[in-house]
Write a protein that holds these residues in place. Structure first.
Motif, PDB file in Angstrom:
ATOM      1  N   LYS A 167      11.039  12.352  -4.180  1.00  0.00           N
ATOM      2  CA  LYS A 167       9.625  12.367  -3.808  1.00  0.00           C
ATOM      3  C   LYS A 167       8.935  13.631  -4.316  1.00  0.00           C
ATOM      4  N   SER A 168       9.592  14.766  -4.202  1.00  0.00           N
ATOM      5  CA  SER A 168       8.990  16.025  -4.659  1.00  0.00           C
ATOM      6  C   SER A 168       8.768  16.009  -6.168  1.00  0.00           C
ATOM      7  N   SER A 169       9.675  15.404  -6.910  1.00  0.00           N
ATOM      8  CA  SER A 169       9.513  15.305  -8.369  1.00  0.00           C
ATOM      9  C   SER A 169       8.350  14.395  -8.723  1.00  0.00           C
ATOM     10  N   ILE A 170       8.185  13.321  -7.976  1.00  0.00           N
ATOM     11  CA  ILE A 170       7.079  12.404  -8.215  1.00  0.00           C
ATOM     12  C   ILE A 170       5.749  13.094  -7.910  1.00  0.00           C
ATOM     13  N   PHE A 217      -9.178  13.188  -8.382  1.00  0.00           N
ATOM     14  CA  PHE A 217      -8.313  12.131  -7.853  1.00  0.00           C
ATOM     15  C   PHE A 217      -9.080  10.860  -7.530  1.00  0.00           C
ATOM     16  N   SER A 218      -8.465   9.742  -7.882  1.00  0.00           N
ATOM     17  CA  SER A 218      -8.944   8.427  -7.451  1.00  0.00           C
ATOM     18  C   SER A 218      -7.710   7.539  -7.332  1.00  0.00           C
ATOM     19  N   GLU A 219      -7.839   6.508  -6.534  1.00  0.00           N
ATOM     20  CA  GLU A 219      -6.706   5.608  -6.343  1.00  0.00           C
ATOM     21  C   GLU A 219      -6.356   4.893  -7.642  1.00  0.00           C
ATOM     22  N   GLU A 220      -7.356   4.590  -8.431  1.00  0.00           N
ATOM     23  CA  GLU A 220      -7.141   3.949  -9.733  1.00  0.00           C
ATOM     24  C   GLU A 220      -6.334   4.869 -10.653  1.00  0.00           C
ATOM     25  N   ARG A 221      -6.667   6.144 -10.623  1.00  0.00           N
ATOM     26  CA  ARG A 221      -5.945   7.117 -11.459  1.00  0.00           C
ATOM     27  C   ARG A 221      -4.492   7.263 -11.008  1.00  0.00           C
ATOM     28  N   LEU A 222      -4.256   7.214  -9.696  1.00  0.00           N
ATOM     29  CA  LEU A 222      -2.895   7.273  -9.160  1.00  0.00           C
ATOM     30  C   LEU A 222      -2.080   6.095  -9.680  1.00  0.00           C
ATOM     31  N   ARG A 223      -2.662   4.906  -9.627  1.00  0.00           N
ATOM     32  CA  ARG A 223      -1.957   3.716 -10.122  1.00  0.00           C
ATOM     33  C   ARG A 223      -1.649   3.830 -11.605  1.00  0.00           C
ATOM     34  N   LYS A 224      -2.580   4.365 -12.363  1.00  0.00           N
ATOM     35  CA  LYS A 224      -2.378   4.535 -13.811  1.00  0.00           C
ATOM     36  C   LYS A 224      -1.221   5.499 -14.084  1.00  0.00           C
ATOM     37  N   ILE A 225      -1.166   6.598 -13.330  1.00  0.00           N
ATOM     38  CA  ILE A 225      -0.091   7.585 -13.495  1.00  0.00           C
ATOM     39  C   ILE A 225       1.257   6.956 -13.171  1.00  0.00           C
ATOM     40  N   LEU A 226       1.331   6.198 -12.080  1.00  0.00           N
ATOM     41  CA  LEU A 226       2.584   5.552 -11.694  1.00  0.00           C
ATOM     42  C   LEU A 226       3.014   4.514 -12.726  1.00  0.00           C
ATOM     43  N   MET A 278      -0.434   2.847   1.921  1.00  0.00           N
ATOM     44  CA  MET A 278       0.846   3.494   1.649  1.00  0.00           C
ATOM     45  C   MET A 278       1.422   2.861   0.393  1.00  0.00           C
ATOM     46  N   TYR A 279       1.877   3.679  -0.519  1.00  0.00           N
ATOM     47  CA  TYR A 279       2.522   3.216  -1.733  1.00  0.00           C
ATOM     48  C   TYR A 279       4.030   3.327  -1.533  1.00  0.00           C
ATOM     49  N   ILE A 280       4.724   2.206  -1.579  1.00  0.00           N
ATOM     50  CA  ILE A 280       6.176   2.199  -1.503  1.00  0.00           C
ATOM     51  C   ILE A 280       6.683   2.221  -2.947  1.00  0.00           C
ATOM     52  N   LEU A 281       7.324   3.297  -3.325  1.00  0.00           N
ATOM     53  CA  LEU A 281       7.772   3.481  -4.702  1.00  0.00           C
ATOM     54  C   LEU A 281       9.262   3.174  -4.834  1.00  0.00           C
ATOM     55  N   GLU A 286       2.227   4.521 -15.985  1.00  0.00           N
ATOM     56  CA  GLU A 286       2.645   5.231 -17.199  1.00  0.00           C
ATOM     57  C   GLU A 286       4.033   5.836 -17.050  1.00  0.00           C
ATOM     58  N   ALA A 287       4.381   6.242 -15.830  1.00  0.00           N
ATOM     59  CA  ALA A 287       5.696   6.844 -15.583  1.00  0.00           C
ATOM     60  C   ALA A 287       6.784   5.782 -15.421  1.00  0.00           C
ATOM     61  N   GLY A 288       6.390   4.526 -15.375  1.00  0.00           N
ATOM     62  CA  GLY A 288       7.359   3.450 -15.226  1.00  0.00           C
ATOM     63  C   GLY A 288       7.894   3.292 -13.816  1.00  0.00           C
ATOM     64  N   ILE A 289       7.124   3.725 -12.847  1.00  0.00           N
ATOM     65  CA  ILE A 289       7.530   3.634 -11.442  1.00  0.00           C
ATOM     66  C   ILE A 289       6.935   2.358 -10.851  1.00  0.00           C
ATOM     67  N   THR A 290       7.777   1.506 -10.299  1.00  0.00           N
ATOM     68  CA  THR A 290       7.276   0.297  -9.656  1.00  0.00           C
ATOM     69  C   THR A 290       6.860   0.636  -8.227  1.00  0.00           C
ATOM     70  N   TYR A 291       5.800   0.005  -7.763  1.00  0.00           N
ATOM     71  CA  TYR A 291       5.277   0.309  -6.428  1.00  0.00           C
ATOM     72  C   TYR A 291       4.696  -0.928  -5.780  1.00  0.00           C
ATOM     73  N   GLU A 292       4.552  -0.822  -4.482  1.00  0.00           N
ATOM     74  CA  GLU A 292       3.941  -1.863  -3.664  1.00  0.00           C
ATOM     75  C   GLU A 292       2.950  -1.157  -2.743  1.00  0.00           C
TER      76      GLU A 292
END
Length: 83
Positions: A72-75, A30-39, A63-66, A41-47
């Motif tokens: 949430k459990s599916s994400i 896990f890394s924060e960069e990898r989390l952002r990449k996954i989000l 905190m990532y606001i998606l 790729e999934a087309g999830i917008t976040y702040e």
């Protein structure tokens, strides 16, 4: 639908009783960069916001606001599968 993901959900140093959501085995890469990449790729917008996690209020975190139609459990399952 909006939901929040704290970085504590992905910390190997925190026990599940304090808020870790995924297994330690899946968090080995896990890394924060990898989390952002996954989000992305999934087309999830976040702040991203600076905050304090409620179960560990003395520790500053992010905190990532998606914004997504998924629960949430599916994400979380999606993130765990792609880590």
């Amino acid at each position: 639908m909006r939901c929040a993901l704290y970085l504590q959900y992905f910390s190997r140093d925190i026990p599940r009783s304090k808020g870790r959501r995924l297994s330690k085995r899946s968090l080995a890469n896990f890394s924060e960069e990898r989390l952002r990449k996954i989000l992305d790729e999934a087309g999830i917008t976040y702040e991203v916001r600076e905050c304090y996690y409620p179960r560990i209020p003395w520790q500053k975190t992010k905190m990532y606001i998606l914004e997504s139609n998924l629960k949430k459990s599916s994400i979380m399952k999606l993130i765990e599968k792609r880590l």
